[in-house]
Scaffold this active site. Structure first.
Site, PDB file in Angstrom:
ATOM      1  N   TRP A  77     -36.050 -59.898 -26.521  1.00 25.06           N
ATOM      2  CA  TRP A  77     -35.271 -61.230 -26.851  1.00 25.06           C
ATOM      3  C   TRP A  77     -33.908 -61.260 -26.371  1.00 25.06           C
ATOM      4  CZ3 TRP A  77     -31.186 -62.910 -30.016  1.00 25.06           C
ATOM      5  CH2 TRP A  77     -31.507 -64.024 -30.072  1.00 25.06           C
ATOM      6  N   HIS A  78     -32.954 -60.091 -26.765  1.00 21.88           N
ATOM      7  CA  HIS A  78     -31.782 -59.919 -26.594  1.00 21.88           C
ATOM      8  C   HIS A  78     -31.515 -60.026 -25.016  1.00 21.88           C
ATOM      9  CE1 HIS A  78     -31.685 -58.937 -30.892  1.00 21.88           C
ATOM     10  NE2 HIS A  78     -30.421 -59.120 -30.686  1.00 21.88           N
ATOM     11  N   GLY A  79     -32.175 -59.346 -24.163  1.00 21.32           N
ATOM     12  CA  GLY A  79     -32.143 -59.544 -22.612  1.00 21.32           C
ATOM     13  C   GLY A  79     -33.076 -58.772 -21.875  1.00 21.32           C
TER      14      GLY A  79
END
Length: 458
Positions: free
Chosen positions: A321-323
Site C-alpha cells: 500500500w505504501h509503495g
C-alpha cells in the site's frame, strides 16, 4: 497543491473559506465539492476523470447493494460488492503496481509487457480505501447507502484529507456531510491545529529532511557509524513530523469547515512495543486493515498458524500500500515478522523487562525507516570498514544536536498541559504565539527550496 505552498495558504484556502462561509447551508457541499475537485486537478487534471469514474461506480454500487438487500437478493448484493471491489482494486493495481510489474518482468523477459509510462494518481491509495470501506459497510448494513450524488462525491474527494489522509470511513462523517454546525470554537481550534501541523512540516520535517539527504549523499570516505545513525534519527523525525503535520493540518481544516476527522497519530515514538507503535502510527490505516482484511481472514480466532498467515498477508499488503517497490514489501514483512515474534516469542520478555523492550522498540523502528527510505543499512552497523566517528560526524553533531533535541522533545506530550493552561489563563498570549509560529513558517517557506510531502503520492 500541498498545504505548505503559497498558492494554498494565500489563494486557494482563503477563497474556500470566504465562499464557504458566505454561502447558504444547502450550497456548502456544492462549494466544497467544486473546490475539492479543483484542488485535486491542480497538478494532474487528467486524473480527475479517474476519480469521477470511481465516485460514480461506487455510488451506483452502493445503491444497488442496498436495493438488493432490501429485496432479500443477497447473492445479487454480494455480486455488486465483488464487482465494486474488483474495480477499486484494479484501479489501484493498474496505476500503482503495473509499472512495478513491468520493471520486474521485463528485467527477466525483455519487452514482454508494454510500458505505458504511467504517473501515479495523487492520493489514489487513500480515496480508493475510503470507497472500498463504504461499499463493504453498505453490504454489511452498517451504514445506509448515500442517495445524494453530491454528498457521496464530497465524501470521496474532500480536499483536506484527500491526498494523505487520514482515511475517513463514511460512518464517521455521514452525519456531518448531511448537516454540520459551524462554530467559532471549532474554527479557532481548527486554526490552531492547522498552524501546529504547518509548523511540524515546515520548521521540523523540512529541516530533518535536508540533514538526512545530505548524510545519504556522503561518499564512503566521509561515512561513519554515528553519522549514519544521525541520518536515521533525522529521517525518523522527518517522516513523523511530515506525516503527522499533514494529518494535523487536514484535521484542522476539516474542523474549520465543520468536520471532525479521526486522529491519525498518538505520540508513536512513546510506544512500548511494535504492537503499541502501530496502534499509535497512521491509526486510520491500521484500523482499516484490521477491520476489512485481518478480521475477515479469521484474525486470531482460528489458531496460531492461521493468525501468523493473516499477519503476514496484512503486513505484506500494508507494505505494498505504501509503495510499489521491493523495499516497501520488505518493510511490511519486517513489521509482520516482528509482530509475530512479539505475540508468540517475546511476550514474557516484554512483561518482565518493559523498559528494555521500549528501547529495543525504538531501535527496531529506526531500522525500519531505513528500509522504508531504501537507504543503505550497512553503515549503521559498520560494515565495510567504516569508522565509528570522524570529522564529518563531529560536524553533524555540532550542527544538528539542537534540532535533534527539539525534535525529540516535540515527539513527546510535555507541552500539552502548558498549552491548555496558556489558552485558558492567557488566551491573548496563546494567539500571539500561534501567530508568531505562522509568520515563522511563512518566512521559512520564502527561504526554503526543500518542501516535499513524503506521503504525497501514496
Amino acid at each position: 497543491m500541498v498545504f505548505s505552498s503559497f498558492s494554498f495558504l494565500f489563494f486557494f484556502f482563503p477563497l474556500v473559506l470566504i465562499l464557504y462561509y458566505a454561502g447558504f447551508r444547502y450550497t456548502k457541499n456544492v462549494i466544497l465539492l467544486i473546490f475539492s475537485l479543483i484542488f485535486y486537478a491542480w497538478g494532474e487534471p487528467v486524473y480527475i476523470i479517474l476519480m469521477l469514474l470511481s465516485i460514480t461506480i461506487n455510488y451506483i454500487t452502493g445503491l444497488l447493494i442496498e436495493r438488493n438487500i432490501a429485496s432479500n437478493r443477497m447473492l445479487s448484493a454480494r455480486s455488486n460488492l465483488i464487482l465494486a471491489a474488483v474495480w477499486n482494486l484494479f484501479a489501484i493495481a493498474f496505476f500503482k503496481y503495473y509499472p512495478f510489474l513491468v520493471s520486474n518482468v521485463n528485467g527477466i523477459f525483455p519487452d514482454l509487457l508494454p510500458d505505458y509510462n504511467l504517473s501515479l494518481p495523487i492520493g489514489i491509495s487513500f480515496y480508493t480505501f475510503q470507497a472500498l470501506s463504504y461499499v463493504i459497510d453498505v453490504y454489511r448494513q452498517k451504514v445506509p447507502a448515500q442517495h445524494n450524488y453530491i454528498s457521496f462525491a464530497l465524501y470521496i474527494s474532500m480536499f483536506p484529507q484527500l491526498i494523505a489522509g487520514p482515511i475517513v470511513r463514511y460512518s464517521d462523517v455521514a452525519r456531518e456531510i448531511k448537516n454540520r454546525t459551524l462554530s467559532l470554537h471549532d474554527f479557532a481550534s481548527g486554526s490552531e491545529r492547522f498552524i501546529i501541523g504547518l509548523s511540524k512540516k515546515v520548521l521540523l520535517a523540512n529541516t530533518f529532511g535536508i540533514i538526512f539527504e545530505n548524510i545519504q549523499g556522503l561518499d564512503s570516505s566521509h561515512q561513519a557509524i554515528i553519522t549514519a545513525w544521525i541520518g536515521a534519527l533525522s529521517y525518523a523525525f522527518q517522516i513523523y513530523f511530515d506525516f503527522s503535520g499533514y494529518s494535523d493540518m487536514a484535521i484542522g481544516i476539516g474542523r474549520m469547515l465543520g468536520f471532525h476527522f479521526i486522529e491519525n497519530f498518538n505520540y508513536p515514538y512513546l510506544a512500548k512495543s511494535i504492537t503499541d507503535f502501530w496502534q499509535r502510527w497512521h491509526i486510520s490505516l491500521s484500523s482499516w486493515f484490521k477491520e476489512y482484511l485481518y478480521i475477515p481472514l479469521g484474525g486470531n480466532r482460528k489458531g496460531a498458524l492461521i493468525q501468523i498467515r493473516n499477519i503476514l498477508i496484512v503486513w505484506m499488503l500494508t507494505g505494498l500500500w505504501h509503495g510499489a517497490n521491493w523495499n516497501f514489501i520488505f518493510w511490511g514483512l519486517y513489521y509482520g515478522i516482528l509482530l509475530i515474534l512479539e505475540k508468540f516469542v517475546f511476550a514474557s520478555f516484554i512483561k518482565r523487562f518493559p523498559k528494555i523492550y521500549r528501547i529495543l522498540t525504538l531501535f527496531l523502528i529506526l531500522i525500519s525507516w531505513m528500509l522504508f527510505a531504501n537507504a543503505d543499512l550497512s553503515a549503521l552497523f559498520g560494515f565495510g570498514k567504516i569508522a565509528f566517528l570522524n570529522q564529518t560526524t563531529w560536524y553533524y553533531l555540532k550542527s544538528s544536536i539542537l534540532i535533534l533535541a527539539i525534535g525529540a522533545f516535540a515527539c513527546l506530550p510535555f507541552l500539552n498541559p502548558y498549552g491548555k493552561h496558556i489558552k485558558k489563563k492567557a488566551p491573548f498570549l496563546a494567539v500571539t504565539l500561534l501567530t508568531g509560529l505562522l509568520l515563522l513558517c511563512i518566512v521559512s517557506l520564502i527561504s526554503q527550496s526543500y518542501n516535499p510531502f513524503l506521503y504525497f503520492r501514496f
